[in-house]
Design a protein around this motif. Structure first.
Motif, mmCIF file in Angstrom:
data_model
loop_
_atom_site.group_PDB
_atom_site.id
_atom_site.type_symbol
_atom_site.label_atom_id
_atom_site.label_comp_id
_atom_site.label_asym_id
_atom_site.label_seq_id
_atom_site.Cartn_x
_atom_site.Cartn_y
_atom_site.Cartn_z
ATOM 1 N N ILE A 108 0.834 -1.204 0.000
ATOM 2 C CA ILE A 108 0.000 0.000 0.000
ATOM 3 C C ILE A 108 0.872 1.260 0.000
ATOM 4 N N ARG A 109 1.961 1.231 0.771
ATOM 5 C CA ARG A 109 2.857 2.393 0.826
ATOM 6 C C ARG A 109 3.432 2.699 -0.544
ATOM 7 N N ARG A 110 3.850 1.662 -1.261
ATOM 8 C CA ARG A 110 4.414 1.874 -2.585
ATOM 9 C C ARG A 110 3.372 2.436 -3.553
ATOM 10 N N LEU A 111 2.173 1.906 -3.470
ATOM 11 C CA LEU A 111 1.123 2.379 -4.379
ATOM 12 C C LEU A 111 0.772 3.845 -4.100
ATOM 13 N N GLU A 112 0.678 4.180 -2.833
ATOM 14 C CA GLU A 112 0.321 5.556 -2.474
ATOM 15 C C GLU A 112 1.416 6.545 -2.853
ATOM 16 N N GLY A 113 2.643 6.041 -3.013
ATOM 17 C CA GLY A 113 3.746 6.915 -3.415
ATOM 18 C C GLY A 113 3.952 6.986 -4.906
ATOM 19 N N MET A 114 3.142 6.229 -5.683
ATOM 20 C CA MET A 114 3.284 6.213 -7.144
ATOM 21 C C MET A 114 2.588 7.386 -7.799
ATOM 22 N N SER A 115 3.087 7.751 -8.967
ATOM 23 C CA SER A 115 2.377 8.694 -9.829
ATOM 24 C C SER A 115 2.354 8.103 -11.228
ATOM 25 N N VAL A 116 1.204 8.174 -11.896
ATOM 26 C CA VAL A 116 1.078 7.594 -13.238
ATOM 27 C C VAL A 116 0.624 8.661 -14.232
#
Length: 276
Positions: A268-276
């Motif tokens: 979840i931490r990685r996903l919340e830190g992503m930008s697409v």
């Protein structure tokens, strides 16, 4: 990043196999074990869609929310449309299988429609389509073949030591055989599980791109973890646990080393830190 890590782990698994073969007296034993394990796992790879769907009593659907979300994702990303199955289980979960994108299956339980919004469902199915596009079923089958070959060699070493076969083989290494029996299967399993966790991170990242918003999947994962803890899926076949987006098996602490899924908080931490 995840591709490079997977290649590194697969190389490590191959090196363990080479060491195991050397401990038993050369390349012949390792090659025989690899061929045998490969034959067993290729059957699983080729027919995994039919076997797993039947195991969980899935029914193919051609309409409804699940089908529509998958169709929308495929149209947006120009993917081949997989077969879509609904599973009768009330515990929310999903998985993908099939030998390639042209022969793929994505499936979700009835329970997933009860707890996720349409956006969250889109994030989950985008994750499953990422597994298909990354050919993770093939990667997992190769890893299982290598690990299976190592396990077979460990059994051969055990029988050789019991019946004294190693004394007549000048190429054998008694100390290596003992280490193989004890550490070989453990090392192979640890590496195989690490490969599985790496592919989960890769599918999370791919799914976030395919659906267009990483927070769709992050929110879904949080809900799925809570729901699976509150009402675990009954009669789960451990051999299929790695396929689900959220592990249907419990375990923490030392057991997490052998987990097929990364820690949920990290995903979840990685996903919340992503930008697409």
């Amino acid at each position: 990043m995840n591709i490079a890590k997977t290649v590194m782990l697969m190389t490590l698994l191959t090196l363990v196999l080479v060491f195991a073969g050397g401990a038993l007296g050369g390349q012949g034993g390792a090659l025989f074990a690899l061929v045998l394990a490969g034959a067993l796992n290729m059957g699983s790879y080729w027919f995994s869609d039919k076997v797993v769907i039947k195991m969980y009593r899935g029914q193919q659907v051609h309409s409804g929310p699940l089908f529509e979300v998958v169709a929308q994702l495929c149209q947006r990303n120009q993917f081949s449309m997989p077969q879509v199955y609904m599973l009768p289980q009330s515990t929310p979960n999903a998985f993908a299988t099939g030998r390639n994108p042209e022969h793929a299956v994505v499936a979700a339980t009835e329970g997933i429609l009860q707890v996720l919004s349409r956006d969250e469902l889109m994030g989950v199915m985008a994750h499953e389509l990422a597994h298909v596009q990354h050919r993770d079923i093939l990667i997992g089958s190769i890893a299982a073949t290598l690990a299976g070959a190592i396990g077979f060699l460990a059994h051969m070493a055990q029988w050789s030591m019991l019946f004294g076969g190693g004394r007549d083989n000048e190429d054998s290494n008694p100390l290596g055989m003992i280490l193989l029996m004890i550490l070989g299967p453990i090392a192979a399993m640890l590496v195989q599980m690490a490969i599985s966790r790496s592919r989960e991170f890769g599918a999370d990242a791919g799914g976030a791109r395919y659906c267009g918003n990483p927070r769709f999947l992050a929110s879904a994962l949080s809900k799925l973890e809570t729901a699976n803890q509150q009402r675990p899926m009954p009669k789960v076949n451990e051999a299929t646990a790695h396929m689900f987006i959220v592990s249907p098996l419990s375990g923490g602490g030392l057991a997490s080393l052998f987990s097929t899924h990364p820690p949920m908080a990290e995903r979840i931490r990685r996903l919340e830190g992503m930008s697409v």
